[in-house]
Design an enzyme around this catalytic site. Structure first.
Site, PDB file in Angstrom:
ATOM      1  N   HIS A 136     -59.555 -12.348  -9.452  1.00 33.74           N
ATOM      2  CA  HIS A 136     -58.885 -11.984  -8.210  1.00 33.74           C
ATOM      3  C   HIS A 136     -59.624 -10.882  -7.459  1.00 33.74           C
ATOM      4  CE1 HIS A 136     -54.750 -13.664  -9.733  1.00 33.74           C
ATOM      5  NE2 HIS A 136     -55.732 -14.542  -9.785  1.00 33.74           N
ATOM      6  N   HIS A 188     -59.221 -15.751 -17.884  1.00 33.27           N
ATOM      7  CA  HIS A 188     -58.318 -15.008 -18.769  1.00 33.27           C
ATOM      8  C   HIS A 188     -59.035 -14.560 -20.046  1.00 33.27           C
ATOM      9  CE1 HIS A 188     -54.263 -16.428 -16.887  1.00 33.27           C
ATOM     10  NE2 HIS A 188     -55.233 -16.387 -15.987  1.00 33.27           N
ATOM     11  N   HIS A 206     -60.074 -20.740  -5.946  1.00 28.42           N
ATOM     12  CA  HIS A 206     -60.020 -20.104  -7.262  1.00 28.42           C
ATOM     13  C   HIS A 206     -61.386 -20.232  -7.907  1.00 28.42           C
ATOM     14  CE1 HIS A 206     -58.648 -18.599 -11.055  1.00 28.42           C
ATOM     15  NE2 HIS A 206     -57.395 -18.528 -10.617  1.00 28.42           N
ATOM     16  N   ASP A 242     -55.099 -13.887  -3.829  1.00 27.78           N
ATOM     17  CA  ASP A 242     -54.214 -13.187  -4.760  1.00 27.78           C
ATOM     18  C   ASP A 242     -54.869 -11.890  -5.217  1.00 27.78           C
ATOM     19  OD1 ASP A 242     -56.083 -14.862  -5.930  1.00 27.78           O
ATOM     20  OD2 ASP A 242     -54.669 -15.888  -7.214  1.00 27.78           O
ATOM     21  N   GLU A 298     -50.171 -13.937 -11.128  1.00 29.82           N
ATOM     22  CA  GLU A 298     -50.130 -14.132 -12.579  1.00 29.82           C
ATOM     23  C   GLU A 298     -48.724 -13.990 -13.143  1.00 29.82           C
ATOM     24  OE1 GLU A 298     -52.529 -15.252 -14.217  1.00 29.82           O
ATOM     25  OE2 GLU A 298     -54.274 -14.900 -12.959  1.00 29.82           O
ATOM     26  N   CYS A 327     -59.161 -12.986 -14.116  1.00 31.94           N
ATOM     27  CA  CYS A 327     -58.983 -14.289 -13.475  1.00 31.94           C
ATOM     28  C   CYS A 327     -59.739 -14.372 -12.160  1.00 31.94           C
ATOM     29  CB  CYS A 327     -57.502 -14.584 -13.251  1.00 31.94           C
ATOM     30  SG  CYS A 327     -57.123 -16.355 -13.238  1.00 31.94           S
TER      31      CYS A 327
END
Length: 377
Positions: free
Chosen positions: A96, A347, A154, A69, A128, A94
């Site tokens: 990415h 976040h 992730h 992502d 997101e 996050c």
């Protein structure tokens, strides 16, 4: 691709975070790297602000998919980096930027070291929000370049570098945004009896929403309803005519998500009657649960534990939302957590993942994908 190149790429990407379907600089930067590879080894197709890259196998029997992502978050960065975001109010909070860098490292490896099967890389926008996985997977490009299996990762700030964590079956929850607008009758603060106060109605509704998990969800299941933002009114001496609640719903089963929404709608109808107002509900972006294909996930965990020096852990289900769930709902695959050892979580404005984790992920995935390419369909 050398380690120093990957570090520089990660830092360049960290400087240019962009939100969903606005990743124009990000797409251009990724293309500038990808187009440096030999054209005869890859095919490139763009989709909105995303990118498909097919690395051609020498004698392909199947296509192995890898998704990264690419979007950032509307968070003002507070890290100690010298390479902070150049877009005020936006940040890769996050991870990415790491996700994209890892994908480029894996892509580079297979361009330089061809394997039998095709490897398809999906640089996906809008994870997101509002959600890019489902429409990207349903695009004509994806229908032509349909992977037979698909994988993703992730970052996990809580886990040390060198840790890989996942589990067969349910990994991430079903999620839905929640927006409720209330409209009543405003007026002078000195004459409340002539009004219908939406601040009072909103406060009452928030308390009622918290009863759903306690009294309407199976105690052996799990659900979360969080109202993270309330707005209403204009100034201190005017009774609010409008109020808005913004929140999120997360459940570990599809049935619980349906039940929670039924109860929200019933409670909102009650507020309409009780406070003589009108209400509207918008569920915004909804993400399907990430359900790892059990055989593939078990195989990946056993392979990684037996063929690398990394620590492979069995994960627990998380209330995290991930639109990769739409991909593994249609294509056998899995997602895993990658340890990045940060003092601050996902976040968070101070998230600082360890860059050494990039090389862990590239090593794990190049070995695993190469192993899968040696298997029969």
């Amino acid at each position: 691709m050398y380690k120093e190149n990957l570090i520089q790429i990660r830092r360049d990407l960290h400087r240019i975070p962009e939100i969903g379907f606005q990743e124009y600089k990000t797409q251009a930067y990724l293309l500038s790297i990808i187009k440096q590879f030999p054209a005869e080894r890859i095919d490139i197709q763009t989709w909105k602000t995303g990118i498909f890259v097919l690395v051609k196998g020498t004698n392909p029997r199947k296509t192995i998919g890898y998704r990264a992502d690419i979007d950032g978050l509307p968070i003002n960065e507070e890290t100690e980096y010298e390479f902070q975001s150049e877009h005020p109010g936006f940040m890769h909070a996050c991870g990415h930027d790491l996700h994209m860098t890892i994908a480029l490292g894996i892509l580079s490896h297979f361009v330089e070291n061809p394997i039998t099967d095709n490897v398809l890389f999906l640089f996906q926008p809008a994870e997101e929000g509002p959600g890019g996985a489902e429409p990207m997977l349903n695009s004509e490009i994806a229908k032509t370049w349909r992977p037979d299996i698909i994988t993703a990762l992730h970052i996990s700030p809580e886990l040390p570098v060198g840790t890989i964590s996942t589990k067969p079956g349910l990994l991430f929850a079903n999620t839905s945004e929640l927006f409720i607008d209330l409209k009543g009758k405003g007026g002078h603060a000195a004459f409340p009896h002539t009004t219908n106060d939406m601040v009072v109605a909103a406060c009452s509704l928030v308390n009622q929403l918290q009863t759903i998990v306690a009294r309407n969800v199976d105690p052996l299941d799990s659900a979360v309803i969080t109202v993270g933002k309330i707005t209403g009114g204009t100034v201190q001496n005017i009774i609010a005519e409008n109020a808005r609640l913004e929140g999120t719903i997360r459940t570990l089963s599809i049935q619980s998500m349906e039940r929670v929404k039924e109860r929200i709608e019933a409670l909102v109808k009650g507020v309409e009657i009780g406070y003589s107002c009108k209400a509207t509900i918008d569920y915004g972006a909804m993400y399907h649960q990430v359900f790892n294909e059990e055989t593939l996930t078990t195989e990946f965990m056993e392979f990684t534990a037996g063929n690398t020096d990394y620590n492979v852990q069995l994960a627990k289900e998380a209330m995290t939302g991930e639109d990769f769930g739409y991909m593994v709902d249609q294509i056998p695959g899995f997602m895993f957590w990658l340890g990045v050892d940060s003092s601050f979580g996902l976040h968070h404005a101070k998230l600082m993942p360890a860059e050494e984790a990039i090389f862990v992920a590239v090593d794990v995935m190049t070995k695993y994908i190469s192993y899968k390419a040696n298997q029969q369909i």
